[in-house]
Design a protein around this motif. Structure first.
Motif, PDB file in Angstrom:
ATOM      1  N   VAL A 252      78.637  74.232 -51.246  1.00 36.62           N
ATOM      2  CA  VAL A 252      77.427  74.101 -51.825  1.00 36.62           C
ATOM      3  C   VAL A 252      76.432  75.184 -51.730  1.00 36.62           C
ATOM      4  O   VAL A 252      75.822  75.297 -50.694  1.00 36.62           O
ATOM      5  CB  VAL A 252      76.931  72.537 -51.573  1.00 36.62           C
ATOM      6  CG1 VAL A 252      75.586  72.464 -52.403  1.00 36.62           C
ATOM      7  CG2 VAL A 252      77.607  71.492 -51.629  1.00 36.62           C
ATOM      8  N   PRO A 253      76.056  75.817 -52.783  1.00 36.27           N
ATOM      9  CA  PRO A 253      74.872  76.971 -52.860  1.00 36.27           C
ATOM     10  C   PRO A 253      73.503  76.314 -52.647  1.00 36.27           C
ATOM     11  O   PRO A 253      73.263  75.151 -53.057  1.00 36.27           O
ATOM     12  CB  PRO A 253      75.269  77.598 -54.071  1.00 36.27           C
ATOM     13  CG  PRO A 253      75.957  76.414 -55.165  1.00 36.27           C
ATOM     14  CD  PRO A 253      76.826  75.521 -54.231  1.00 36.27           C
ATOM     15  N   SER A 254      72.714  76.911 -52.116  1.00 40.10           N
ATOM     16  CA  SER A 254      71.518  76.487 -51.720  1.00 40.10           C
ATOM     17  C   SER A 254      70.910  76.295 -53.150  1.00 40.10           C
ATOM     18  O   SER A 254      70.747  77.300 -53.865  1.00 40.10           O
ATOM     19  CB  SER A 254      70.636  77.438 -51.041  1.00 40.10           C
ATOM     20  OG  SER A 254      69.245  77.090 -50.782  1.00 40.10           O
ATOM     21  N   PRO A 255      70.056  75.204 -53.704  1.00 37.65           N
ATOM     22  CA  PRO A 255      69.522  75.117 -54.676  1.00 37.65           C
ATOM     23  C   PRO A 255      68.183  75.986 -54.859  1.00 37.65           C
ATOM     24  O   PRO A 255      67.400  76.018 -55.993  1.00 37.65           O
ATOM     25  CB  PRO A 255      68.921  73.481 -54.614  1.00 37.65           C
ATOM     26  CG  PRO A 255      69.029  73.230 -53.573  1.00 37.65           C
ATOM     27  CD  PRO A 255      70.137  73.926 -52.742  1.00 37.65           C
TER      28      PRO A 255
ATOM     29  N   VAL B 210      81.353  80.697 -38.594  1.00 36.03           N
ATOM     30  CA  VAL B 210      80.993  80.643 -40.195  1.00 36.03           C
ATOM     31  C   VAL B 210      79.416  81.115 -40.336  1.00 36.03           C
ATOM     32  O   VAL B 210      78.930  80.150 -39.896  1.00 36.03           O
ATOM     33  CB  VAL B 210      81.349  79.562 -40.860  1.00 36.03           C
ATOM     34  CG1 VAL B 210      81.042  79.435 -42.180  1.00 36.03           C
ATOM     35  CG2 VAL B 210      83.071  79.069 -40.580  1.00 36.03           C
ATOM     36  N   LEU B 211      79.132  82.089 -40.921  1.00 35.16           N
ATOM     37  CA  LEU B 211      77.827  82.084 -41.364  1.00 35.16           C
ATOM     38  C   LEU B 211      78.028  81.655 -42.934  1.00 35.16           C
ATOM     39  O   LEU B 211      78.355  82.068 -43.729  1.00 35.16           O
ATOM     40  CB  LEU B 211      77.330  83.813 -41.407  1.00 35.16           C
ATOM     41  CG  LEU B 211      77.062  84.339 -40.107  1.00 35.16           C
ATOM     42  CD1 LEU B 211      76.875  85.688 -40.138  1.00 35.16           C
ATOM     43  CD2 LEU B 211      76.270  83.636 -39.034  1.00 35.16           C
ATOM     44  N   PRO B 212      77.074  80.405 -43.151  1.00 32.40           N
ATOM     45  CA  PRO B 212      77.566  79.617 -44.415  1.00 32.40           C
ATOM     46  C   PRO B 212      76.689  80.247 -45.563  1.00 32.40           C
ATOM     47  O   PRO B 212      75.602  80.855 -45.477  1.00 32.40           O
ATOM     48  CB  PRO B 212      77.016  78.345 -44.033  1.00 32.40           C
ATOM     49  CG  PRO B 212      76.061  78.465 -42.862  1.00 32.40           C
ATOM     50  CD  PRO B 212      76.503  79.421 -42.230  1.00 32.40           C
ATOM     51  N   GLN B 213      77.006  79.853 -46.734  1.00 34.44           N
ATOM     52  CA  GLN B 213      76.292  80.315 -47.824  1.00 34.44           C
ATOM     53  C   GLN B 213      75.217  79.295 -48.152  1.00 34.44           C
ATOM     54  O   GLN B 213      74.114  80.139 -48.505  1.00 34.44           O
ATOM     55  CB  GLN B 213      77.251  79.983 -48.954  1.00 34.44           C
ATOM     56  CG  GLN B 213      76.921  80.292 -50.661  1.00 34.44           C
ATOM     57  CD  GLN B 213      77.844  79.998 -51.487  1.00 34.44           C
ATOM     58  OE1 GLN B 213      78.912  80.159 -51.368  1.00 34.44           O
ATOM     59  NE2 GLN B 213      77.558  79.883 -52.776  1.00 34.44           N
TER      60      GLN B 213
END
Length: 294
Positions: free
Chosen positions: A16-19, A106-109
């Motif tokens: 899920v990309p940041s909104p 993991v460096l997340p999205q």
């Protein structure tokens, strides 16, 4: 191994990309910080910078107040064990090359508390003024103890889009439009020091191109010393034919004396084969003459 609930949460974090948080503008007065720094939490971007007639690749440290630019040679991006996740049991993640349930960093999205939120931007005011349509970010090589995969995923149902992978031959080009700010998932297969070599080539508004190079330094895992990552040196051949070509100087490289001996051995082997062929031809000619005389 993490529970099923944890794996589901990981899949959501990866997908899920940041909104929000991607809309930003950079102050042209932001300073160039000097001296060593360890970046282990908060918002960090990699990107080109144009200042005083020079193109460079810099790290924009937004965790610092006010934000600053840093040299990749000074800054180490530390990936703490708080970033550890398990690979989901989902065929969609097979491209990571690890078995389901394997623990990776993991460096997340999406932004996560206590973990670096690593992305890239082409929003430096000098870049906006002098660059044309955009830039090409070229991955030239990676040295590390495990795989590195960088990918994007749009929504929980979107298919992953692999941008860079150590399972693919170098260089690996990524086009980035001017005035772009993007975050992705960075997956490190094993703890340790990772060195990531990048070229950023800008199409200039006035014509021509400009290229700058940098090595990003990662200390993955709580047990990895950031000073070790800062001191490591990456050497790459002129053209990297495969991921195995990248080696830390003094580490995996073949010693010079051994390379010389191998070269001499190859020359002697070629000379021996030529000599055998010449002698064989002479013997055949002599045999043919003797048969003719008979």
């Amino acid at each position: 191994m993490l529970t099923l609930v944890s794996r589901v949460l990981l899949a959501a974090a990866l997908a899920v990309p940041s909104p929000d948080g991607l809309s930003q503008s950079l102050d042209p007065r932001q300073e160039q910080a000097t001296g060593p720094a360890v970046l282990e939490a908060g918002h960090v971007d990699v990107g080109p910078r144009y200042r005083d007639g020079a193109w460079t690749v810099q790290i924009h440290d937004d965790e610092r107040v006010p934000p600053v630019w840093r040299s990749p040679d000074d800054a180490v991006i530390r990936v703490r064990d708080a970033a550890r996740q398990a690979i989901p049991d989902d065929p969609a993640y097979r491209f990571l090359g690890e078995a389901p349930g394997t623990s990776v960093h993991v460096l997340p999205q999406t932004q996560q508390e206590g973990v670096v939120w690593l992305g890239w931007n082409t929003q430096d005011p000098g870049v906006l003024e002098h660059a044309g349509r955009g830039v090409t970010m070229n991955l030239r090589g990676v040295h590390g103890p495990g795989r590195l995969t960088v990918f994007l995923q749009s929504g929980t149902l979107g298919a992953p889009q692999v941008l860079w992978s150590t399972d693919t031959a170098y260089p690996q080009a990524l086009w980035v439009d001017r005035n772009t700010h993007t975050h992705a998932n960075w997956v490190f297969g094993r703890p340790g020091v990772y060195l990531v070599a990048l070229d950023v080539t800008a199409e200039l508004a006035g014509g021509g191109t400009a290229t700058a190079s940098a090595t990003l330094r990662f200390a993955v895992g709580d047990a990895t010393d950031p000073d070790q990552a800062r001191a490591a040196a990456l050497t790459l051949p002129p053209a990297s034919p495969s991921p195995a070509a990248a080696a830390v100087a003094g580490g995996d490289a073949v010693p010079g004396w051994l390379a010389v001996l191998l070269g001499l051995a190859a020359v002697l082997l070629v000379a021996l084969l030529i000599g055998v062929a010449v002698r064989g031809a002479a013997v055949r000619r002599r045999a043919e003459r003797e048969r003719g005389a008979a």
